[in-house]
Design a protein around this motif. Structure first.
Motif, PDB file in Angstrom:
ATOM      1  N   LEU A   7      -9.076   4.574   4.928  1.00 12.36           N
ATOM      2  CA  LEU A   7      -8.821   3.763   6.128  1.00 12.36           C
ATOM      3  C   LEU A   7      -7.607   4.312   6.878  1.00 12.36           C
ATOM      4  O   LEU A   7      -7.676   4.601   8.067  1.00 12.36           O
ATOM      5  N   GLY A   8      -6.509   4.483   6.169  1.00 19.65           N
ATOM      6  CA  GLY A   8      -5.295   4.988   6.805  1.00 19.65           C
ATOM      7  C   GLY A   8      -5.418   6.462   7.187  1.00 19.65           C
ATOM      8  O   GLY A   8      -4.916   6.889   8.232  1.00 19.65           O
ATOM      9  N   ARG A  33       0.362   0.955   6.954  1.00 18.92           N
ATOM     10  CA  ARG A  33       0.835  -0.368   7.412  1.00 18.92           C
ATOM     11  C   ARG A  33       1.679  -0.221   8.682  1.00 18.92           C
ATOM     12  O   ARG A  33       1.471  -0.904   9.673  1.00 18.92           O
ATOM     13  N   SER A  36      -1.400   8.650   3.923  1.00 17.16           N
ATOM     14  CA  SER A  36      -1.973   7.333   3.591  1.00 17.16           C
ATOM     15  C   SER A  36      -2.729   7.403   2.276  1.00 17.16           C
ATOM     16  O   SER A  36      -3.267   8.436   1.892  1.00 17.16           O
ATOM     17  N   LEU A  37      -2.791   6.266   1.630  1.00 22.71           N
ATOM     18  CA  LEU A  37      -3.391   6.210   0.297  1.00 22.71           C
ATOM     19  C   LEU A  37      -4.918   6.298   0.315  1.00 22.71           C
ATOM     20  O   LEU A  37      -5.526   6.916  -0.549  1.00 22.71           O
ATOM     21  N   PRO A  81      -7.055  -0.690  -2.326  1.00 20.11           N
ATOM     22  CA  PRO A  81      -7.318   0.634  -2.898  1.00 20.11           C
ATOM     23  C   PRO A  81      -6.223   1.022  -3.897  1.00 20.11           C
ATOM     24  O   PRO A  81      -5.115   0.475  -3.872  1.00 20.11           O
ATOM     25  N   CYS A 105      -4.722  -3.002   4.532  1.00 20.44           N
ATOM     26  CA  CYS A 105      -4.331  -3.936   3.464  1.00 20.44           C
ATOM     27  C   CYS A 105      -2.817  -3.979   3.296  1.00 20.44           C
ATOM     28  O   CYS A 105      -2.290  -4.857   2.618  1.00 20.44           O
ATOM     29  N   GLY A 106      -2.102  -3.017   3.883  1.00 20.47           N
ATOM     30  CA  GLY A 106      -0.646  -3.058   3.863  1.00 20.47           C
ATOM     31  C   GLY A 106      -0.008  -2.479   2.621  1.00 20.47           C
ATOM     32  O   GLY A 106       1.212  -2.541   2.469  1.00 20.47           O
ATOM     33  N   LYS A 107      -0.812  -1.913   1.737  1.00 21.35           N
ATOM     34  CA  LYS A 107      -0.244  -1.427   0.472  1.00 21.35           C
ATOM     35  C   LYS A 107       0.672  -0.224   0.675  1.00 21.35           C
ATOM     36  O   LYS A 107       1.698  -0.101   0.007  1.00 21.35           O
ATOM     37  N   CYS A 108       0.278   0.681   1.558  1.00 23.24           N
ATOM     38  CA  CYS A 108       1.128   1.875   1.727  1.00 23.24           C
ATOM     39  C   CYS A 108       1.727   1.903   3.135  1.00 23.24           C
ATOM     40  O   CYS A 108       1.076   1.516   4.107  1.00 23.24           O
TER      41      CYS A 108
END
Ligand code: SF4
Length: 525
Positions: free
Chosen positions: A498-499, A457, A494-495, A296, A450-453
Protein backbone atom coordinates in the motif's frame (compact mmCIF):
# COMPACT_ATOMS: atom_id res chain seq x y z
CA UNK A 1 -37.02 -24.91 -22.82
CA UNK A 2 -36.72 -21.15 -22.97
CA UNK A 3 -34.78 -19.65 -20.10
CA UNK A 4 -34.87 -15.97 -19.28
CA UNK A 5 -31.73 -15.10 -17.34
CA UNK A 6 -32.26 -12.10 -15.12
CA UNK A 7 -29.16 -10.59 -13.53
CA UNK A 8 -30.01 -10.38 -9.86
CA UNK A 9 -26.67 -9.08 -8.71
CA UNK A 10 -25.40 -5.77 -10.10
CA UNK A 11 -28.70 -5.10 -11.92
CA UNK A 12 -30.58 -5.21 -8.61
CA UNK A 13 -29.55 -1.61 -8.08
CA UNK A 14 -31.48 -0.76 -11.25
CA UNK A 15 -34.67 -2.59 -10.37
CA UNK A 16 -33.93 -6.17 -11.51
CA UNK A 17 -35.96 -7.61 -8.62
CA UNK A 18 -39.10 -5.91 -9.93
CA UNK A 19 -38.29 -7.08 -13.46
CA UNK A 20 -37.86 -10.67 -12.25
CA UNK A 21 -41.16 -10.54 -10.39
CA UNK A 22 -43.06 -9.10 -13.32
CA UNK A 23 -41.60 -11.70 -15.72
CA UNK A 24 -42.58 -14.50 -13.34
CA UNK A 25 -46.08 -13.05 -12.98
CA UNK A 26 -46.42 -12.72 -16.72
CA UNK A 27 -45.32 -16.29 -17.37
CA UNK A 28 -47.94 -17.46 -14.90
CA UNK A 29 -50.61 -15.18 -16.34
CA UNK A 30 -50.00 -16.54 -19.82
CA UNK A 31 -49.88 -20.13 -18.55
CA UNK A 32 -46.38 -20.75 -19.89
CA UNK A 33 -44.66 -22.21 -16.85
CA UNK A 34 -43.77 -25.40 -18.73
CA UNK A 35 -42.20 -23.58 -21.62
CA UNK A 36 -40.46 -20.73 -19.91
CA UNK A 37 -38.16 -20.63 -16.90
CA UNK A 38 -37.35 -17.25 -15.39
CA UNK A 39 -34.00 -17.69 -13.68
CA UNK A 40 -32.06 -15.49 -11.25
CA UNK A 41 -28.44 -15.33 -12.36
CA UNK A 42 -25.24 -13.40 -11.88
CA UNK A 43 -23.96 -10.53 -13.97
CA UNK A 44 -24.12 -10.39 -17.79
CA UNK A 45 -21.30 -7.87 -17.75
CA UNK A 46 -23.00 -5.06 -19.65
CA UNK A 47 -23.64 -2.89 -16.59
CA UNK A 48 -24.14 0.30 -18.64
CA UNK A 49 -27.41 -1.17 -19.91
CA UNK A 50 -28.78 -2.50 -16.64
CA UNK A 51 -31.13 -4.17 -16.01
CA UNK A 52 -30.06 -6.72 -18.59
CA UNK A 53 -31.84 -9.99 -19.29
CA UNK A 54 -30.82 -12.76 -21.68
CA UNK A 55 -33.09 -15.20 -23.42
CA UNK A 56 -31.59 -18.59 -24.25
CA UNK A 57 -31.15 -20.70 -26.24
CA UNK A 58 -32.07 -17.96 -28.70
CA UNK A 59 -29.01 -15.95 -27.68
CA UNK A 60 -31.04 -12.79 -27.37
CA UNK A 61 -30.52 -9.95 -24.95
CA UNK A 62 -32.83 -7.20 -23.75
CA UNK A 63 -31.33 -4.14 -22.16
CA UNK A 64 -32.60 -1.45 -19.80
CA UNK A 65 -35.61 -3.61 -19.07
CA UNK A 66 -38.38 -2.39 -16.82
CA UNK A 67 -41.24 -4.32 -15.21
CA UNK A 68 -43.56 -2.81 -17.82
CA UNK A 69 -41.67 -4.71 -20.57
CA UNK A 70 -42.56 -8.14 -19.20
CA UNK A 71 -45.80 -8.62 -21.13
CA UNK A 72 -44.16 -7.73 -24.43
CA UNK A 73 -41.07 -9.85 -23.83
CA UNK A 74 -43.04 -12.92 -22.86
CA UNK A 75 -45.91 -12.44 -25.25
CA UNK A 76 -44.18 -11.32 -28.41
CA UNK A 77 -40.83 -12.98 -28.18
CA UNK A 78 -41.54 -16.36 -26.73
CA UNK A 79 -45.16 -17.15 -27.39
CA UNK A 80 -44.90 -16.39 -31.08
CA UNK A 81 -41.56 -18.19 -31.43
CA UNK A 82 -41.99 -21.48 -29.73
CA UNK A 83 -39.34 -23.13 -31.88
CA UNK A 84 -36.21 -22.70 -29.88
CA UNK A 85 -33.92 -23.38 -32.82
CA UNK A 86 -31.95 -20.19 -33.45
CA UNK A 87 -32.33 -20.65 -37.21
CA UNK A 88 -36.06 -20.80 -36.87
CA UNK A 89 -36.18 -17.68 -34.76
CA UNK A 90 -38.07 -14.88 -36.41
CA UNK A 91 -37.61 -11.48 -34.96
CA UNK A 92 -41.03 -10.42 -33.77
CA UNK A 93 -42.41 -6.95 -34.07
CA UNK A 94 -41.73 -5.38 -30.70
CA UNK A 95 -41.23 -1.97 -29.26
CA UNK A 96 -38.39 -3.23 -27.10
CA UNK A 97 -35.13 -3.56 -29.08
CA UNK A 98 -33.81 -7.12 -29.32
CA UNK A 99 -30.08 -7.73 -29.53
CA UNK A 100 -28.35 -10.94 -30.58
CA UNK A 101 -25.61 -11.38 -28.01
CA UNK A 102 -23.00 -12.50 -30.53
CA UNK A 103 -23.56 -9.34 -32.56
CA UNK A 104 -23.26 -6.86 -29.70
CA UNK A 105 -19.88 -5.05 -30.06
CA UNK A 106 -19.43 -5.12 -26.28
CA UNK A 107 -19.15 -8.92 -26.39
CA UNK A 108 -17.60 -9.50 -29.80
CA UNK A 109 -13.94 -9.06 -28.83
CA UNK A 110 -14.30 -10.68 -25.44
CA UNK A 111 -13.28 -14.20 -24.58
CA UNK A 112 -15.53 -15.05 -21.65
CA UNK A 113 -13.92 -18.08 -20.08
CA UNK A 114 -14.00 -17.33 -16.36
CA UNK A 115 -17.26 -15.42 -16.73
CA UNK A 116 -18.80 -18.05 -19.01
CA UNK A 117 -21.35 -19.21 -16.44
CA UNK A 118 -22.03 -15.81 -14.87
CA UNK A 119 -25.42 -14.77 -16.20
CA UNK A 120 -26.28 -18.34 -17.24
CA UNK A 121 -26.54 -20.47 -14.15
CA UNK A 122 -28.41 -19.87 -10.93
CA UNK A 123 -25.47 -19.30 -8.57
CA UNK A 124 -27.42 -20.81 -5.68
CA UNK A 125 -27.78 -24.12 -7.51
CA UNK A 126 -24.93 -26.63 -7.43
CA UNK A 127 -26.93 -28.71 -9.92
CA UNK A 128 -26.68 -25.91 -12.47
CA UNK A 129 -22.92 -25.72 -11.96
CA UNK A 130 -22.48 -29.47 -12.31
CA UNK A 131 -24.75 -29.61 -15.38
CA UNK A 132 -22.52 -26.98 -17.01
CA UNK A 133 -19.40 -29.12 -16.49
CA UNK A 134 -18.56 -27.90 -13.01
CA UNK A 135 -16.50 -30.12 -10.69
CA UNK A 136 -15.26 -32.20 -13.65
CA UNK A 137 -11.78 -30.77 -13.11
CA UNK A 138 -11.87 -31.85 -9.48
CA UNK A 139 -12.96 -35.35 -10.46
CA UNK A 140 -10.05 -35.53 -12.92
CA UNK A 141 -7.61 -34.35 -10.25
CA UNK A 142 -8.82 -36.76 -7.59
CA UNK A 143 -9.03 -39.70 -9.98
CA UNK A 144 -5.33 -40.41 -10.06
CA UNK A 145 -3.30 -37.23 -10.53
CA UNK A 146 -0.41 -36.67 -8.13
CA UNK A 147 -0.37 -33.31 -6.29
CA UNK A 148 2.91 -32.40 -8.02
CA UNK A 149 1.30 -33.08 -11.41
CA UNK A 150 -1.55 -30.73 -10.58
CA UNK A 151 0.82 -27.91 -9.60
CA UNK A 152 2.90 -28.60 -12.74
CA UNK A 153 -0.16 -28.35 -14.98
CA UNK A 154 -0.93 -24.92 -13.50
CA UNK A 155 2.73 -23.90 -13.94
CA UNK A 156 2.65 -25.08 -17.57
CA UNK A 157 -0.51 -23.08 -18.14
CA UNK A 158 1.42 -19.96 -17.03
CA UNK A 159 -1.38 -18.83 -14.77
CA UNK A 160 -0.15 -15.74 -12.95
CA UNK A 161 -1.89 -14.39 -9.87
CA UNK A 162 -4.74 -12.16 -10.92
CA UNK A 163 -4.65 -10.13 -7.70
CA UNK A 164 -1.99 -7.81 -9.05
CA UNK A 165 1.45 -9.17 -8.20
CA UNK A 166 1.33 -11.71 -11.04
CA UNK A 167 3.33 -14.45 -9.30
CA UNK A 168 2.86 -17.89 -10.97
CA UNK A 169 0.09 -19.65 -9.02
CA UNK A 170 1.38 -23.21 -9.52
CA UNK A 171 4.84 -22.25 -8.25
CA UNK A 172 3.33 -20.89 -5.05
CA UNK A 173 1.55 -24.20 -4.48
CA UNK A 174 4.75 -26.11 -5.18
CA UNK A 175 6.71 -24.08 -2.61
CA UNK A 176 3.96 -24.45 -0.01
CA UNK A 177 3.91 -28.22 -0.58
CA UNK A 178 7.67 -28.44 -0.03
CA UNK A 179 7.29 -27.14 3.52
CA UNK A 180 7.23 -29.99 6.01
CA UNK A 181 5.17 -28.09 8.61
CA UNK A 182 1.53 -28.96 9.12
CA UNK A 183 -1.31 -28.11 8.90
CA UNK A 184 -1.15 -25.97 5.79
CA UNK A 185 -3.78 -23.41 4.87
CA UNK A 186 -5.07 -22.24 1.53
CA UNK A 187 -6.72 -18.82 1.48
CA UNK A 188 -8.82 -17.00 -1.07
CA UNK A 189 -8.39 -13.25 -0.97
CA UNK A 190 -11.88 -11.91 -1.71
CA UNK A 191 -11.19 -8.55 -0.11
CA UNK A 192 -11.44 -6.63 -3.37
CA UNK A 193 -11.06 -3.01 -2.35
CA UNK A 194 -9.86 -0.90 -5.27
CA UNK A 195 -12.28 1.93 -6.08
CA UNK A 196 -13.88 1.01 -9.42
CA UNK A 197 -13.08 -2.72 -9.19
CA UNK A 198 -15.86 -5.31 -9.06
CA UNK A 199 -14.50 -8.35 -10.94
CA UNK A 200 -14.18 -10.63 -7.94
CA UNK A 201 -17.56 -9.63 -6.58
CA UNK A 202 -19.17 -10.61 -9.89
CA UNK A 203 -17.47 -14.03 -9.91
CA UNK A 204 -18.46 -14.76 -6.31
CA UNK A 205 -22.01 -13.62 -6.87
CA UNK A 206 -22.47 -15.31 -10.24
CA UNK A 207 -20.37 -18.49 -10.09
CA UNK A 208 -19.20 -19.20 -6.53
CA UNK A 209 -18.58 -22.92 -7.12
CA UNK A 210 -15.81 -22.17 -9.64
CA UNK A 211 -13.82 -20.52 -6.84
CA UNK A 212 -14.52 -23.34 -4.40
CA UNK A 213 -13.51 -25.94 -7.00
CA UNK A 214 -10.28 -24.03 -7.71
CA UNK A 215 -9.54 -23.89 -3.99
CA UNK A 216 -10.07 -27.62 -3.46
CA UNK A 217 -7.74 -28.36 -6.38
CA UNK A 218 -5.16 -25.93 -5.01
CA UNK A 219 -5.48 -27.48 -1.55
CA UNK A 220 -4.84 -30.92 -3.01
CA UNK A 221 -1.79 -29.66 -4.91
CA UNK A 222 -0.20 -27.97 -1.88
CA UNK A 223 -1.33 -30.50 0.71
CA UNK A 224 -3.71 -28.25 2.64
CA UNK A 225 -6.44 -29.64 4.79
CA UNK A 226 -8.13 -26.34 5.66
CA UNK A 227 -9.06 -23.24 3.72
CA UNK A 228 -10.52 -19.79 4.27
CA UNK A 229 -12.29 -17.38 1.99
CA UNK A 230 -11.66 -13.87 3.30
CA UNK A 231 -14.53 -11.82 1.91
CA UNK A 232 -15.52 -8.26 2.69
CA UNK A 233 -18.74 -7.79 4.53
CA UNK A 234 -19.87 -5.11 2.07
CA UNK A 235 -20.48 -7.89 -0.45
CA UNK A 236 -23.69 -9.33 1.05
CA UNK A 237 -24.82 -11.18 -2.09
CA UNK A 238 -21.37 -12.73 -2.49
CA UNK A 239 -21.42 -13.81 1.16
CA UNK A 240 -24.90 -15.29 0.79
CA UNK A 241 -24.00 -17.20 -2.38
CA UNK A 242 -20.72 -18.44 -0.91
CA UNK A 243 -22.42 -19.71 2.24
CA UNK A 244 -24.99 -21.46 0.09
CA UNK A 245 -22.33 -22.98 -2.21
CA UNK A 246 -20.18 -24.22 0.70
CA UNK A 247 -23.21 -25.87 2.31
CA UNK A 248 -24.26 -27.53 -0.96
CA UNK A 249 -20.74 -28.79 -1.68
CA UNK A 250 -20.61 -30.23 1.84
CA UNK A 251 -23.95 -32.02 1.36
CA UNK A 252 -22.71 -33.66 -1.85
CA UNK A 253 -19.43 -34.78 -0.30
CA UNK A 254 -17.37 -32.32 -2.36
CA UNK A 255 -16.12 -30.63 0.83
CA UNK A 256 -15.30 -32.26 4.15
CA UNK A 257 -13.92 -35.68 5.01
CA UNK A 258 -12.99 -38.17 2.31
CA UNK A 259 -14.05 -36.06 -0.67
CA UNK A 260 -15.87 -38.13 -3.30
CA UNK A 261 -14.55 -41.23 -1.56
CA UNK A 262 -10.95 -40.52 -2.56
CA UNK A 263 -9.47 -40.20 0.93
CA UNK A 264 -8.67 -36.50 0.45
CA UNK A 265 -10.25 -34.21 3.05
CA UNK A 266 -10.65 -30.46 2.92
CA UNK A 267 -12.76 -28.03 4.97
CA UNK A 268 -13.55 -24.49 3.95
CA UNK A 269 -14.77 -21.55 6.06
CA UNK A 270 -15.77 -17.98 5.32
CA UNK A 271 -14.10 -15.16 7.19
CA UNK A 272 -15.66 -11.77 6.85
CA UNK A 273 -13.53 -8.67 6.70
CA UNK A 274 -14.78 -5.26 7.78
CA UNK A 275 -13.68 -3.57 4.57
CA UNK A 276 -10.23 -2.23 5.42
CA UNK A 277 -8.32 -1.79 2.17
CA UNK A 278 -5.05 -2.85 3.81
CA UNK A 279 -6.52 -6.28 4.58
CA UNK A 280 -6.04 -7.10 0.89
CA UNK A 281 -2.32 -7.26 1.75
CA UNK A 282 -1.64 -10.87 2.54
CA UNK A 283 0.06 -10.57 5.93
CA UNK A 284 -2.65 -8.14 7.12
CA UNK A 285 -5.31 -10.50 5.79
CA UNK A 286 -3.82 -13.42 7.71
CA UNK A 287 -3.63 -11.34 10.90
CA UNK A 288 -7.31 -10.53 10.46
CA UNK A 289 -8.14 -14.24 10.00
CA UNK A 290 -6.34 -14.90 13.30
CA UNK A 291 -8.68 -12.36 14.93
CA UNK A 292 -6.04 -9.66 15.27
CA UNK A 293 -6.08 -6.14 13.90
CA UNK A 294 -5.41 -6.31 10.14
CA UNK A 295 -1.91 -4.88 9.91
CA UNK A 296 0.89 -5.95 7.57
CA UNK A 297 4.12 -7.32 9.00
CA UNK A 298 7.63 -7.49 7.62
CA UNK A 299 8.60 -10.38 5.34
CA UNK A 300 10.42 -12.80 5.62
CA UNK A 301 9.09 -15.06 6.89
CA UNK A 302 6.88 -15.41 3.84
CA UNK A 303 3.37 -16.86 4.18
CA UNK A 304 4.47 -20.05 2.40
CA UNK A 305 6.79 -20.65 5.40
CA UNK A 306 4.83 -19.01 8.19
CA UNK A 307 1.32 -17.76 7.62
CA UNK A 308 -1.91 -18.23 9.60
CA UNK A 309 -0.99 -19.36 13.13
CA UNK A 310 2.63 -19.65 11.98
CA UNK A 311 1.76 -22.45 9.55
CA UNK A 312 2.52 -22.55 5.79
CA UNK A 313 -0.22 -20.64 4.01
CA UNK A 314 -0.95 -19.86 0.41
CA UNK A 315 -3.07 -16.95 -0.75
CA UNK A 316 -4.54 -16.48 -4.21
CA UNK A 317 -7.31 -14.17 -5.23
CA UNK A 318 -10.82 -15.00 -6.45
CA UNK A 319 -10.12 -14.74 -10.17
CA UNK A 320 -6.97 -16.85 -9.91
CA UNK A 321 -8.89 -19.69 -8.26
CA UNK A 322 -11.74 -19.37 -10.78
CA UNK A 323 -9.20 -20.02 -13.58
CA UNK A 324 -7.95 -23.25 -12.04
CA UNK A 325 -10.87 -25.57 -12.97
CA UNK A 326 -10.56 -24.42 -16.59
CA UNK A 327 -6.91 -25.50 -16.66
CA UNK A 328 -7.45 -28.87 -15.01
CA UNK A 329 -10.53 -29.63 -17.05
CA UNK A 330 -9.22 -28.61 -20.47
CA UNK A 331 -5.47 -28.97 -19.99
CA UNK A 332 -2.61 -26.45 -19.88
CA UNK A 333 -2.27 -26.58 -23.68
CA UNK A 334 -5.83 -25.42 -24.23
CA UNK A 335 -5.50 -22.76 -21.55
CA UNK A 336 -2.31 -21.36 -23.02
CA UNK A 337 -3.82 -20.86 -26.45
CA UNK A 338 -4.53 -17.25 -25.56
CA UNK A 339 -2.35 -14.71 -23.81
CA UNK A 340 1.20 -13.44 -24.15
CA UNK A 341 4.50 -15.30 -23.96
CA UNK A 342 4.77 -14.94 -20.18
CA UNK A 343 1.12 -14.68 -19.16
CA UNK A 344 -1.51 -16.97 -20.54
CA UNK A 345 -5.27 -16.96 -20.36
CA UNK A 346 -7.68 -14.10 -19.96
CA UNK A 347 -8.07 -11.21 -17.55
CA UNK A 348 -11.27 -9.64 -16.32
CA UNK A 349 -11.42 -5.87 -16.12
CA UNK A 350 -14.07 -3.68 -14.59
CA UNK A 351 -14.45 -0.86 -17.04
CA UNK A 352 -15.70 2.29 -15.36
CA UNK A 353 -15.55 6.06 -15.58
CA UNK A 354 -15.94 8.09 -18.77
CA UNK A 355 -16.64 5.28 -21.17
CA UNK A 356 -19.89 4.37 -22.91
CA UNK A 357 -20.04 0.64 -22.16
CA UNK A 358 -19.19 0.33 -18.51
CA UNK A 359 -19.16 -3.19 -17.17
CA UNK A 360 -17.20 -6.38 -16.84
CA UNK A 361 -14.87 -7.24 -19.68
CA UNK A 362 -12.91 -10.47 -20.09
CA UNK A 363 -10.23 -10.45 -22.76
CA UNK A 364 -7.10 -12.44 -23.59
CA UNK A 365 -4.07 -11.03 -21.78
CA UNK A 366 -2.23 -8.94 -24.35
CA UNK A 367 -5.33 -7.21 -25.73
CA UNK A 368 -4.61 -3.52 -26.30
CA UNK A 369 -6.00 -0.74 -24.14
CA UNK A 370 -7.53 0.75 -27.28
CA UNK A 371 -9.52 -2.41 -27.99
CA UNK A 372 -10.87 -2.48 -24.45
CA UNK A 373 -11.76 1.21 -24.26
CA UNK A 374 -12.98 1.77 -27.82
CA UNK A 375 -14.00 -1.53 -29.46
CA UNK A 376 -15.52 -3.08 -26.34
CA UNK A 377 -16.08 0.01 -24.24
CA UNK A 378 -17.61 1.96 -27.14
CA UNK A 379 -15.33 4.98 -26.64
CA UNK A 380 -15.91 8.16 -24.70
CA UNK A 381 -19.40 9.60 -24.13
CA UNK A 382 -20.52 12.76 -25.94
CA UNK A 383 -17.69 12.49 -28.47
CA UNK A 384 -15.15 13.79 -25.99
CA UNK A 385 -11.46 12.94 -26.20
CA UNK A 386 -9.87 10.09 -24.29
CA UNK A 387 -7.34 11.42 -21.83
CA UNK A 388 -6.10 8.53 -19.70
CA UNK A 389 -7.04 5.34 -17.96
CA UNK A 390 -6.19 4.56 -14.35
CA UNK A 391 -5.05 0.95 -14.26
CA UNK A 392 -4.84 -1.03 -11.07
CA UNK A 393 -6.66 1.24 -8.65
CA UNK A 394 -4.99 3.53 -6.13
CA UNK A 395 -1.73 1.57 -6.33
CA UNK A 396 -1.63 1.82 -10.10
CA UNK A 397 -0.74 4.53 -12.55
CA UNK A 398 -2.46 6.66 -15.16
CA UNK A 399 -1.88 5.51 -18.72
CA UNK A 400 -2.16 8.42 -21.19
CA UNK A 401 -3.46 8.40 -24.78
CA UNK A 402 -0.01 7.84 -26.29
CA UNK A 403 -0.05 4.29 -24.91
CA UNK A 404 -3.49 3.31 -26.18
CA UNK A 405 -2.01 0.64 -28.44
CA UNK A 406 -0.06 -0.94 -25.61
CA UNK A 407 -0.99 -4.50 -24.82
CA UNK A 408 -2.37 -5.08 -21.36
CA UNK A 409 -0.11 -7.48 -19.53
CA UNK A 410 1.92 -7.48 -16.36
CA UNK A 411 5.31 -6.76 -17.91
CA UNK A 412 4.35 -4.12 -20.50
CA UNK A 413 2.42 -1.97 -18.05
CA UNK A 414 5.20 -2.03 -15.51
CA UNK A 415 7.58 -0.52 -18.05
CA UNK A 416 5.47 2.67 -18.24
CA UNK A 417 4.95 3.02 -14.48
CA UNK A 418 1.48 1.44 -14.32
CA UNK A 419 0.37 -1.98 -13.15
CA UNK A 420 -2.29 -4.39 -14.31
CA UNK A 421 -3.37 -4.68 -10.69
CA UNK A 422 -6.44 -6.66 -9.95
CA UNK A 423 -8.24 -5.27 -13.01
CA UNK A 424 -9.83 -1.91 -12.31
CA UNK A 425 -9.85 0.39 -15.36
CA UNK A 426 -11.18 3.89 -14.76
CA UNK A 427 -11.34 5.95 -17.94
CA UNK A 428 -10.83 9.71 -17.91
CA UNK A 429 -11.84 12.15 -20.64
CA UNK A 430 -10.54 15.57 -21.64
CA UNK A 431 -12.63 17.26 -18.92
CA UNK A 432 -10.98 15.38 -16.06
CA UNK A 433 -8.34 17.19 -14.07
CA UNK A 434 -5.47 14.77 -13.57
CA UNK A 435 -4.24 16.53 -10.44
CA UNK A 436 -7.70 16.08 -8.95
CA UNK A 437 -7.59 12.38 -9.93
CA UNK A 438 -4.25 11.97 -8.14
CA UNK A 439 -5.68 13.80 -5.12
CA UNK A 440 -8.75 11.54 -5.09
CA UNK A 441 -6.64 8.36 -4.99
CA UNK A 442 -4.30 9.81 -2.36
CA UNK A 443 -7.27 10.74 -0.17
CA UNK A 444 -8.36 7.12 -0.41
CA UNK A 445 -4.98 5.60 0.47
CA UNK A 446 -4.34 8.17 3.20
CA UNK A 447 -7.54 7.17 4.95
CA UNK A 448 -6.79 3.46 4.41
CA UNK A 449 -3.15 3.52 5.56
CA UNK A 450 -2.93 1.43 8.71
CA UNK A 451 -0.35 3.83 10.18
CA UNK A 452 2.12 1.17 11.25
CA UNK A 453 5.12 2.59 9.43
CA UNK A 454 6.01 6.26 9.24
CA UNK A 455 6.95 6.53 5.52
CA UNK A 456 3.37 5.62 4.62
CA UNK A 457 1.57 7.22 7.58
CA UNK A 458 3.34 10.56 7.14
CA UNK A 459 3.96 10.30 3.40
CA UNK A 460 0.30 9.84 2.47
CA UNK A 461 -0.69 12.73 4.74
CA UNK A 462 1.95 15.03 3.27
CA UNK A 463 1.17 14.08 -0.31
CA UNK A 464 -2.53 14.64 0.26
CA UNK A 465 -1.83 18.05 1.82
CA UNK A 466 0.32 19.10 -1.14
CA UNK A 467 -2.14 17.85 -3.76
CA UNK A 468 -5.03 19.55 -1.96
CA UNK A 469 -2.96 22.74 -1.83
CA UNK A 470 -2.34 22.59 -5.57
CA UNK A 471 -5.96 21.83 -6.52
CA UNK A 472 -7.22 24.65 -4.31
CA UNK A 473 -4.94 27.28 -5.80
CA UNK A 474 -2.33 27.44 -3.08
CA UNK A 475 0.35 25.35 -4.76
CA UNK A 476 4.03 26.24 -5.22
CA UNK A 477 6.33 25.17 -8.05
CA UNK A 478 8.69 23.46 -5.60
CA UNK A 479 5.78 21.20 -4.57
CA UNK A 480 6.41 19.17 -7.73
CA UNK A 481 9.90 18.09 -6.63
CA UNK A 482 8.62 17.45 -3.11
CA UNK A 483 5.94 15.08 -4.43
CA UNK A 484 8.60 13.12 -6.33
CA UNK A 485 10.89 12.94 -3.32
CA UNK A 486 8.16 11.79 -0.94
CA UNK A 487 7.04 9.26 -3.54
CA UNK A 488 10.58 7.85 -3.84
CA UNK A 489 10.96 7.59 -0.07
CA UNK A 490 7.61 5.85 0.32
CA UNK A 491 8.39 3.36 -2.43
CA UNK A 492 11.73 2.46 -0.88
CA UNK A 493 10.89 2.58 2.81
CA UNK A 494 7.25 1.60 3.32
CA UNK A 495 6.52 -1.73 4.89
CA UNK A 496 3.85 -3.02 2.54
CA UNK A 497 2.54 -2.65 -0.98
CA UNK A 498 0.00 0.00 0.00
CA UNK A 499 2.68 2.48 1.02
CA UNK A 500 5.15 1.33 -1.63
CA UNK A 501 2.71 1.95 -4.49
CA UNK A 502 0.26 4.60 -3.37
CA UNK A 503 2.29 7.51 -4.74
CA UNK A 504 1.99 6.04 -8.25
CA UNK A 505 -1.12 8.01 -9.28
CA UNK A 506 0.70 11.26 -8.35
CA UNK A 507 4.01 10.21 -9.92
CA UNK A 508 2.45 8.96 -13.16
CA UNK A 509 0.24 12.03 -13.58
CA UNK A 510 3.30 14.21 -12.96
CA UNK A 511 5.18 12.24 -15.59
CA UNK A 512 2.50 12.53 -18.27
CA UNK A 513 0.46 15.59 -17.26
CA UNK A 514 3.05 17.93 -15.72
CA UNK A 515 1.51 20.93 -17.46
CA UNK A 516 -1.74 20.47 -15.55
CA UNK A 517 0.15 20.74 -12.27
CA UNK A 518 2.01 23.81 -13.50
CA UNK A 519 -1.19 25.42 -14.78
CA UNK A 520 -2.88 24.96 -11.40
CA UNK A 521 0.09 26.53 -9.63
CA UNK A 522 0.71 29.39 -12.06
CA UNK A 523 -2.93 30.31 -12.72
CA UNK A 524 -3.48 31.19 -9.12
CA UNK A 525 -0.41 33.29 -8.58
FE1 SF4 B 1 0.50 0.27 7.12
FE2 SF4 B 1 1.10 1.87 5.07
FE3 SF4 B 1 3.04 0.80 6.45
FE4 SF4 B 1 1.52 -0.72 4.85
S1 SF4 B 1 2.91 0.85 4.21
S2 SF4 B 1 2.19 -1.17 6.94
S3 SF4 B 1 -0.48 0.32 5.09
S4 SF4 B 1 1.50 2.23 7.24
Amino acid sequence: RNVIHVCMTGCRAYGAAEVLQSLQDEVKRQGMEKEVEVRSTGCHGFCARAPVIALDPLGVQYQEVGPEDAAEIIGQTIKQNRLIDRLAYKEPKTNKPIYYRDQIPFYMKQERRVLALCGRIDPTSIEHYIAAGGYQALVRVLSGMAPEQVAQEVIDAKLRGRGGAGFPAGLKWKFARQSSANPKYIICNADEGDPGAFMDRAILEGDPHSVIEGMIIGAFAMGARYGFIYVREEYPIAVEHLNCAIAQAGELGILGENILGTGFSFSLSLKMGAGAFVCGEETALMASIEGKRGMPRARPPFPAQSGVDGKPSNINNVETFANVPLILKNGAGWYAQVGTENSKGTKIFSLAGKVNNTGLVEVPIGTSIREVVFDIGGGIPKGRKFKAVQMGGPSGGCVPAQFLNLSIDYDTLQKIGAIMGSGGMVVMDENNCMVEIARFFLAFTQSESCGKCSPCRLGTTQLLEILTRITTGRGRLEDIETIKEIGRTMTEASLCGLGQNCAKPAISTLQYFLKEYEDHILENR
